[in-house]
Scaffold this motif. Structure first.
Motif, mmCIF file in Angstrom:
data_model
loop_
_atom_site.group_PDB
_atom_site.id
_atom_site.type_symbol
_atom_site.label_atom_id
_atom_site.label_comp_id
_atom_site.label_asym_id
_atom_site.label_seq_id
_atom_site.Cartn_x
_atom_site.Cartn_y
_atom_site.Cartn_z
ATOM 1 N N ILE A 203 0.840 -1.204 0.000
ATOM 2 C CA ILE A 203 0.000 0.000 0.000
ATOM 3 C C ILE A 203 0.872 1.250 0.000
ATOM 4 N N LEU A 204 1.931 1.238 0.815
ATOM 5 C CA LEU A 204 2.835 2.391 0.901
ATOM 6 C C LEU A 204 3.527 2.634 -0.437
ATOM 7 N N LEU A 205 3.953 1.557 -1.081
ATOM 8 C CA LEU A 205 4.610 1.678 -2.382
ATOM 9 C C LEU A 205 3.694 2.338 -3.399
ATOM 10 N N PHE A 206 2.443 1.879 -3.464
ATOM 11 C CA PHE A 206 1.522 2.423 -4.456
ATOM 12 C C PHE A 206 1.113 3.848 -4.117
ATOM 13 N N PHE A 207 1.056 4.164 -2.824
ATOM 14 C CA PHE A 207 0.745 5.536 -2.411
ATOM 15 C C PHE A 207 1.850 6.483 -2.876
ATOM 16 N N ILE A 208 3.096 6.079 -2.684
ATOM 17 C CA ILE A 208 4.236 6.919 -3.082
ATOM 18 C C ILE A 208 4.282 7.094 -4.591
ATOM 19 N N VAL A 209 4.120 5.982 -5.305
ATOM 20 C CA VAL A 209 4.133 6.041 -6.767
ATOM 21 C C VAL A 209 3.010 6.949 -7.279
ATOM 22 N N GLY A 210 1.817 6.763 -6.732
ATOM 23 C CA GLY A 210 0.683 7.581 -7.140
ATOM 24 C C GLY A 210 0.902 9.053 -6.846
ATOM 25 N N PHE A 211 1.471 9.341 -5.673
ATOM 26 C CA PHE A 211 1.741 10.729 -5.273
ATOM 27 C C PHE A 211 2.642 11.427 -6.284
ATOM 28 N N PHE A 212 3.734 10.771 -6.645
ATOM 29 C CA PHE A 212 4.685 11.398 -7.558
ATOM 30 C C PHE A 212 4.126 11.541 -8.969
ATOM 31 N N ILE A 213 3.318 10.579 -9.388
ATOM 32 C CA ILE A 213 2.749 10.677 -10.737
ATOM 33 C C ILE A 213 1.761 11.836 -10.819
ATOM 34 N N VAL A 214 0.818 11.903 -9.874
ATOM 35 C CA VAL A 214 -0.225 12.929 -9.986
ATOM 36 C C VAL A 214 0.324 14.335 -9.736
ATOM 37 N N PHE A 215 1.271 14.470 -8.814
ATOM 38 C CA PHE A 215 1.788 15.812 -8.541
ATOM 39 C C PHE A 215 2.793 16.273 -9.587
ATOM 40 N N SER A 216 3.160 15.366 -10.496
ATOM 41 C CA SER A 216 3.978 15.802 -11.626
ATOM 42 C C SER A 216 3.182 16.779 -12.496
ATOM 43 N N ARG A 217 1.848 16.702 -12.409
ATOM 44 C CA ARG A 217 0.998 17.634 -13.164
ATOM 45 C C ARG A 217 1.181 19.069 -12.663
ATOM 46 N N VAL A 218 1.479 19.201 -11.373
ATOM 47 C CA VAL A 218 1.797 20.523 -10.824
ATOM 48 C C VAL A 218 3.228 20.891 -11.210
ATOM 49 N N GLY A 219 4.118 19.905 -11.186
ATOM 50 C CA GLY A 219 5.513 20.138 -11.524
ATOM 51 C C GLY A 219 5.715 20.652 -12.939
ATOM 52 N N VAL A 220 4.861 20.199 -13.867
ATOM 53 C CA VAL A 220 4.989 20.648 -15.268
ATOM 54 C C VAL A 220 4.130 21.880 -15.538
ATOM 55 N N GLY A 221 3.449 22.382 -14.508
ATOM 56 C CA GLY A 221 2.674 23.609 -14.646
ATOM 57 C C GLY A 221 1.327 23.461 -15.320
ATOM 58 N N ALA A 222 0.796 22.247 -15.342
ATOM 59 C CA ALA A 222 -0.465 22.005 -16.053
ATOM 60 C C ALA A 222 -1.693 22.083 -15.151
ATOM 61 N N HIS A 223 -1.497 21.899 -13.831
ATOM 62 C CA HIS A 223 -2.640 21.847 -12.913
ATOM 63 C C HIS A 223 -2.298 22.457 -11.562
ATOM 64 N N TYR A 224 -3.345 22.832 -10.830
ATOM 65 C CA TYR A 224 -3.211 23.271 -9.451
ATOM 66 C C TYR A 224 -3.188 22.042 -8.543
ATOM 67 N N PRO A 225 -2.659 22.182 -7.335
ATOM 68 C CA PRO A 225 -2.616 21.039 -6.398
ATOM 69 C C PRO A 225 -3.982 20.405 -6.138
ATOM 70 N N PHE A 226 -5.026 21.247 -5.936
ATOM 71 C CA PHE A 226 -6.348 20.694 -5.652
ATOM 72 C C PHE A 226 -6.905 19.923 -6.844
ATOM 73 N N ASP A 227 -6.512 20.315 -8.055
ATOM 74 C CA ASP A 227 -6.947 19.590 -9.253
ATOM 75 C C ASP A 227 -6.554 18.128 -9.176
ATOM 76 N N VAL A 228 -5.292 17.886 -8.774
ATOM 77 C CA VAL A 228 -4.789 16.514 -8.776
ATOM 78 C C VAL A 228 -5.327 15.724 -7.580
ATOM 79 N N VAL A 229 -5.559 16.412 -6.458
ATOM 80 C CA VAL A 229 -6.136 15.727 -5.298
ATOM 81 C C VAL A 229 -7.562 15.283 -5.612
#
Length: 283
Positions: free
Chosen positions: A177-203
């Motif tokens: 569960i921890l592994l998938f949580f970490i992987v999911g976190f980094f994938i979805v917040f990459s949308r903020v990293g590339v400037g495409a979305h706000y944090p709440f969008d990905v949450v």
């Protein structure tokens, strides 16, 4: 390739352990956002939504964009064309998994289209000075920020894999569960990293994706509408599909040449040869 599809049985049994109360966490997340913004004093939802997370957006974008190659590769996993090939082999070994995946995908396509049109929140590039934050890839300026479709897609796949192969022992289950949580976190917040979305969008997108995945799993527990895939006579049809899919990814490689594209292409090639070999042996 085995004929008795033991893996499909394993996946089916694990999916039956998914409970309806698993829907509560994502529903609480969505309800919390709804409650907060419905009770706020502002009259313009979009302006208030953006202003409430402006500082957080700049903070995350600034820090995540320090690893541009990682962020730009990770964010591609929100694209079904790139992420789904990584699990395409399970279409033939565990059709039950793909029943849930396809059902969930249809749900999120509908929900995403409706909510993006309803909220019509402008993308960061349409609200902020483009020189003030990092943008990777195409500059998105449409009013389609909320929710993040890439986050929905990523969480569908991650959630379904999480429950499809959930270990029995508590220590392994916790690590899984921890592994998938970490992987999911980094994938979805990459949308903020590339400037495409706000944090709440990905949450919010992640919560919807998780919710859709659980629904997809539950509604398919007692049906087997992909059972026909176990018949190897249909493999030539999928060989053609895989070739077309590979061609589309090659086009992306020509345009961007990202490592993640090669990984998706490799998955398609391996799957193609596995089912081709199985089909040839059948005949």
């Amino acid at each position: 390739m085995t004929n008795n599809f033991e893996l499909d049985t394993v996946v089916g049994n694990n999916f039956r352990n998914v409970k309806l109360w698993f829907l509560i966490p994502p529903l609480l997340v969505l309800f919390s956002f709804f409650l907060y913004f419905s009770l706020s004093a502002g009259t313009n939802f979009s302006d208030e939504y953006v202003a409430s997370q402006k500082a957080l957006f700049y903070f995350l974008n600034s820090n995540l964009s320090e690893y541009p190659n990682l962020q730009f590769n990770l964010t591609q996993l929100g694209d079904a064309l790139i992420f789904y090939p990584l699990v395409i082999i399970f279409l033939f070994y565990a059709p039950k998994l793909w029943q849930a995946l396809l059902t969930s995908s249809i749900i999120t396509l509908i929900v995403s289209a409706v909510l993006k049109r309803f909220f019509a929140v402008p993308r960061p590039a349409a609200m902020f000075d483009n020189e003030s934050f990092t943008i990777m890839g195409k500059t998105l300026i449409g009013h389609t920020s909320l929710p993040s479709g890439h986050s929905m897609t990523a969480l569908i796949v991650i959630t379904i894999l999480l429950y499809a192969f959930m270990p029995k022992k508590i220590i392994y289950k916790t690590a899984w569960i921890l592994l998938f949580f970490i992987v999911g976190f980094f994938i979805v917040f990459s949308r903020v990293g590339v400037g495409a979305h706000y944090p709440f969008d990905v949450v919010i997108g992640s919560a919807i994706g998780y919710l859709a995945a659980i629904i997809g799993i539950k509604v398919n527990n007692n049906v087997a509408w992909l059972e026909w895939i176990k018949n190897k006579r249909v493999y030539p049809f999928f060989m053609v599909i895989l070739l077309i899919w590979a061609f589309l990814i090659v086009k992306k490689i020509v345009a961007l040449n990202l490592p993640i594209f090669y990984l998706s292409l490799l998955s398609l090639v391996i799957t193609f040869f596995i089912i081709t070999n199985a089909y040839v042996k059948r005949n």
